[in-house]
Design a protein around this motif. Structure first.
Motif, PDB file in Angstrom:
ATOM      1  N   SER A 145       0.598  -1.110  -0.170  1.00 53.38           N
ATOM      2  CA  SER A 145      -0.107  -0.018  -0.124  1.00 53.38           C
ATOM      3  C   SER A 145       0.944   1.290  -0.117  1.00 53.38           C
ATOM      4  O   SER A 145       0.297   2.497  -0.351  1.00 53.38           O
ATOM      5  CB  SER A 145      -0.817  -0.092   1.183  1.00 53.38           C
ATOM      6  N   ILE A 146       2.041   1.033   0.493  1.00 53.81           N
ATOM      7  CA  ILE A 146       2.908   2.369   0.468  1.00 53.81           C
ATOM      8  C   ILE A 146       3.954   2.488  -0.927  1.00 53.81           C
ATOM      9  O   ILE A 146       5.084   2.994  -0.875  1.00 53.81           O
ATOM     10  CB  ILE A 146       3.616   2.562   1.694  1.00 53.81           C
ATOM     11  N   GLY A 147       3.727   1.447  -1.732  1.00 51.50           N
ATOM     12  CA  GLY A 147       4.444   1.347  -2.971  1.00 51.50           C
ATOM     13  C   GLY A 147       5.558   0.450  -2.918  1.00 51.50           C
ATOM     14  O   GLY A 147       6.529   0.550  -3.867  1.00 51.50           O
ATOM     15  N   ILE A 148       5.778  -0.371  -2.242  1.00 50.77           N
ATOM     16  CA  ILE A 148       7.073  -1.253  -2.058  1.00 50.77           C
ATOM     17  C   ILE A 148       6.626  -2.399  -2.919  1.00 50.77           C
ATOM     18  O   ILE A 148       5.446  -3.014  -2.730  1.00 50.77           O
ATOM     19  CB  ILE A 148       7.459  -1.771  -0.587  1.00 50.77           C
ATOM     20  N   SER A 149       7.460  -3.089  -3.801  1.00 50.88           N
ATOM     21  CA  SER A 149       7.405  -3.918  -4.670  1.00 50.88           C
ATOM     22  C   SER A 149       7.768  -5.228  -3.868  1.00 50.88           C
ATOM     23  O   SER A 149       8.746  -5.614  -3.785  1.00 50.88           O
ATOM     24  CB  SER A 149       8.061  -3.847  -5.938  1.00 50.88           C
ATOM     25  N   VAL A 150       6.734  -6.121  -3.695  1.00 48.87           N
ATOM     26  CA  VAL A 150       6.855  -7.236  -2.689  1.00 48.87           C
ATOM     27  C   VAL A 150       7.724  -8.133  -3.400  1.00 48.87           C
ATOM     28  O   VAL A 150       8.759  -8.725  -3.150  1.00 48.87           O
ATOM     29  CB  VAL A 150       5.681  -7.609  -2.212  1.00 48.87           C
ATOM     30  N   PRO A 151       7.315  -8.330  -4.834  1.00 53.94           N
ATOM     31  CA  PRO A 151       8.180  -9.658  -5.663  1.00 53.94           C
ATOM     32  C   PRO A 151       9.550  -8.923  -5.680  1.00 53.94           C
ATOM     33  O   PRO A 151      10.437 -10.054  -5.494  1.00 53.94           O
ATOM     34  CB  PRO A 151       7.430  -9.439  -6.838  1.00 53.94           C
ATOM     35  N   ARG A 152       9.915  -7.884  -5.940  1.00 52.17           N
ATOM     36  CA  ARG A 152      11.118  -7.359  -6.063  1.00 52.17           C
ATOM     37  C   ARG A 152      12.107  -7.480  -4.906  1.00 52.17           C
ATOM     38  O   ARG A 152      13.131  -8.179  -4.760  1.00 52.17           O
ATOM     39  CB  ARG A 152      11.287  -6.001  -6.485  1.00 52.17           C
ATOM     40  N   VAL A 153      11.405  -7.590  -3.664  1.00 52.02           N
ATOM     41  CA  VAL A 153      11.843  -7.547  -2.414  1.00 52.02           C
ATOM     42  C   VAL A 153      12.394  -8.821  -1.981  1.00 52.02           C
ATOM     43  O   VAL A 153      13.343  -9.424  -1.597  1.00 52.02           O
ATOM     44  CB  VAL A 153      11.049  -7.134  -1.215  1.00 52.02           C
ATOM     45  N   PHE A 154      11.269  -9.809  -2.495  1.00 53.47           N
ATOM     46  CA  PHE A 154      11.403 -11.535  -2.501  1.00 53.47           C
ATOM     47  C   PHE A 154      12.834 -11.881  -3.173  1.00 53.47           C
ATOM     48  O   PHE A 154      13.643 -12.717  -2.656  1.00 53.47           O
ATOM     49  CB  PHE A 154      10.207 -12.064  -2.613  1.00 53.47           C
ATOM     50  N   GLY A 155      12.665 -11.432  -4.375  1.00 52.14           N
ATOM     51  CA  GLY A 155      13.890 -11.807  -5.220  1.00 52.14           C
ATOM     52  C   GLY A 155      15.208 -11.535  -4.649  1.00 52.14           C
ATOM     53  O   GLY A 155      16.312 -12.112  -4.645  1.00 52.14           O
TER      54      GLY A 155
END
Lengths: 297, 408
Positions: free
Chosen positions: A181-191
């Protein structure tokens, strides 16, 4: 007294290598709450890439070590992209099962190479004579291993505390929906979490491989050997991995040094970490530094 | 026209019948054998070249018609060092009608012992654990047991150590495979073997052996006898070298001489520990390719014939695989020569008669293969080797353990 201090020194050396090996588990769990069962295979892969670059390609070992970190970084990022990204939002057990599958795939791929069933050792690149001081001794391999371990642990700690991406990763770990919701890319973080875990595993592989020689069984077994360290420190704490690694290293050395060979005892260094793990978990179920989450219903 | 057709048909049928008879005579018998082992998974560094040795030798037997028109069909399956899979493989092999079985690990050999008895099938494992032979009639060890190897090493220490009674420590694998020789060595000491067992160390996944080595040094241990696999030995001798504890020659005063049984040594130990392997003493009954012999030449030629790389060709486990295949082939050949049918029972009887003038002189081992009703350990003599300049070299002549007979 020299004997005591030698055990302390050896315990810290071994413990720091455990900490580095445990770091990969923590990095993935910290950001995605997933336990990567294939971590031992990543440790072995890192070691084998370093060897192949050094001996088969002829690149100096110092450089091939860093190239192997880079290759494993890219490899694990790709693994996350291909196999795990589509499982975001699925039950954790599904993701863990995929990591078990990944373990089998990596096993199979490694058995297709000479590394699967042959033994190798890195060419000698450090002085053979140990560093001795006041009756204490430590090999150059161990010293370099400890320096690399603490440098990487320091870098990861800084990364998680100070960098924007690191803070994003912690945010995702706390709450994926709120992070999105604050614009963090969860998939990118997981990668990125998988990639950094791969990098730390490759570093651990290089150090362990230089200590024990390159035997696939021995190397991938460290994925399991360091499990008590991860649980004891707390699955989501880098500091916990370091402290627990050193505690385990010290326990093993003291058990080997003072208990084994006396009163008919043997192999206590292998068993004692698990006994202590059980006792500590009775009082601190989330490990020494793990976060105890309180949910409001 | 119809008559001609019938005649042609009869001639054709006769031709087919004669041809099929001729083919069946020429094809000969097919003897089914099987091997289940770890080609992948734990200990595959030993299992992989072992499987290649078995496969290549049986191919050689068939290609060169060593058994005339008869052939050996040996099914080799990977069990990944998993006893459940080994059992499943063995049951499947029985359904295929095997007459002799080649097994691998200590665990599975011990686990399947009762099955071997029930099936009355001769078995040659890659495990030399003395316990395999207890309450067993059908297991035949290829060479002297681990117990005999360790006692043989201890006897060498007792004979060649200068100064009082030699103090030794045992460095063993935490399993039946590792623990087997401990009790037998203790018995040998009680029977008069002039050494002192100071400590028995069961190793784990150790990254650093400093504490253990310092402890052994403080107890004045001069010899460490290893009964495990190469990897933990490599880590230990690297640490000992780093601490300056490793002896540069046998029995060097104030230092520790490291020695080991079959699965601790070979080229894999040198590959894992590099220069730290220098002066490691190792015993086995196999000839090595690092030393010129007819057996070594034949082994290298076999490996070349079937396209094996240098690493497999020079592995003592490749030799090990060839040797068990040689023993199986020899037993089949002898049964055939007697004009008997090759069955489990005839092979079992033939193996038990492999002694005295009928001992099998294998070129891959340092002594003859001998079995009898009361002795199921094949080669009874051992050769001591030492790492010198990065390769294993013979030390002295083949020897056999005196105390193993005393404690039996």
């Amino acid at each position: 007294m020299t004997y005591f201090f030698q055990l302390v020194l050896s315990g810290i050396v071994v413990g720091s290598i455990y900490a580095l090996s445990a770091l990969g588990f923590v990095l993935i769990y910290k950001s995605s709450r997933v336990l990567n069962i294939a971590h031992g295979q990543l440790i072995a892969t890192g070691a084998f890439i370093t060897y192949a670059l050094t001996v088969w390609v002829g690149i100096p070992i110092y450089i091939s070590f860093f190239i192997s970190l880079l290759i494993t970084f890219i490899l694990t990022m790709s693994v996350e992209r291909i196999f795990l990204r589509r499982l975001i939002g699925e039950p954790i057990i599904s993701v863990i099962m995929v990591t078990i599958g990944l373990m089998s795939i990596l096993d199979g791929l490694i058995y297709l190479t000479p590394f699967g069933s042959e033994n190798f050792s890195f060419p000698l690149f450090l002085p053979k004579e140990p560093i001795s001081m006041a009756g204490l001794s430590m090999s150059w391999t161990q010293l370099v291993g400890v320096i690399i371990t603490f440098a990487l642990i320091g870098a990861f700690s800084w990364f998680f505390k100070k960098s924007t991406i690191g803070i994003s990763m912690r945010a995702v770990s706390d709450d994926q929906l709120a992070s999105m919701s604050i614009g963090i890319s969860v998939p990118r973080v997981f990668g990125l979490a998988w990639a950094t875990a791969g990098l730390s595993a490759a570093a651990a592989g290089g150090i362990i491989g230089n200590t024990t020689g390159l035997n696939f069984d021995t190397l991938h077994a460290f994925g399991i050997t360091v499990f008590p360290v991860v649980i004891l420190g707390g699955l989501d704490s880098i500091l916990g991995a370091v402290v627990a690694g050193i505690i385990m290293g010290l326990i093993q050395q003291f058990a080997g040094g003072y208990l084994d060979g006396n009163w008919g005892l043997n192999g206590t260094g292998v068993v004692l970490p698990y006994i202590i793990l059980l006792i500590i978990l009775l009082f601190k179920p989330h490990g020494l530094f793990g976060i105890h989450e309180i949910e409001r219903v | 026209m119809k008559k001609h057709k019938m005649l042609f048909f009869r001639i054709l049928m006769s031709f087919v019948v004669v041809l099929s008879f001729a083919t069946s005579i020429q094809a000969g018998e097919v003897y089914k054998l099987a091997l289940s082992l770890a080609i992948t998974g734990p200990t595959s560094d030993a299992g992989n070249p072992y499987a290649k040795g078995v496969e290549d030798y049986f191919r050689f037997v068939n290609d060169t018609k060593l058994l005339g028109n008869d052939t050996i069909e040996c099914t080799i399956r990977d069990d990944q060092y998993n006893n459940d899979v080994t059992k499943r493989n063995f049951e499947d092999f029985l359904d295929q009608g095997i007459v002799l079985y080649l097994n691998y690990s200590t665990g599975s050999t011990m686990g399947l012992k009762r099955d071997f008895e029930e099936e009355k099938i001769p078995v040659i494992p890659a495990s030399f654990h003395a316990g395999n032979l207890i309450d067993s009639n059908y297991i035949f060890l290829p060479i002297a047991s681990y117990s005999e190897q360790i006692i043989g090493l201890a006897e060498y220490v007792a004979k060649n150590h200068k100064g009082g009674k030699a103090k030794i420590a045992l460095f063993i694998h935490p399993s039946a495979f590792g623990r087997g020789p401990v009790e037998d060595l203790t018995k040998a000491v009680k029977a008069g073997l002039n050494i002192e067992i100071v400590e028995v160390v069961e190793h784990g996944q150790d990254l650093d052996n400093t504490a253990m080595l310092k402890r052994l040094k403080s107890k004045e241990v001069q010899y460490v006898l290893c009964q495990t696999v190469q990897s933990p030995v490599a880590t230990m001798i690297k640490d000992a070298n780093s601490l300056g504890y490793a002896a540069k020659s046998f029995g060097e005063a104030g230092k520790i001489t490291f020695m080991g049984a079959h699965y601790t040594g070979g080229n894999d130990l040198i590959a894992l520990s590099g220069a730290a392997a220098e002066n490691f003493f190792w015993t086995t009954s196999y000839r090595l390719t690092s030393e010129k012999s007819a057996g070594a030449d034949a082994q290298l030629a076999l490996a070349k014939k079937y396209g094996r790389d240098d690493k497999a060709a020079n592995s003592h486990n490749y030799t090990n695989g060839i040797m068990v295949a040689q023993v199986a082939t020899e037993a089949i050949k002898r049964v055939k020569e007697k004009g008997e049918k090759v069955t489990r029972s005839s092979l079992y009887e033939e193996l038990n008669q492999m002694n005295g003038a009928k001992a099998f002189q294998a070129d891959t081992t340092v002594g003859p293969v001998t079995y009898s009703k009361t002795d199921h350990a094949g080669v009874d003599v051992l050769q001591l080797y030492r790492v010198d300049g990065g390769v294993f070299r013979s030390v002295g002549v083949p020897f056999s353990s005196e105390y193993i007979k005393k404690i039996k």
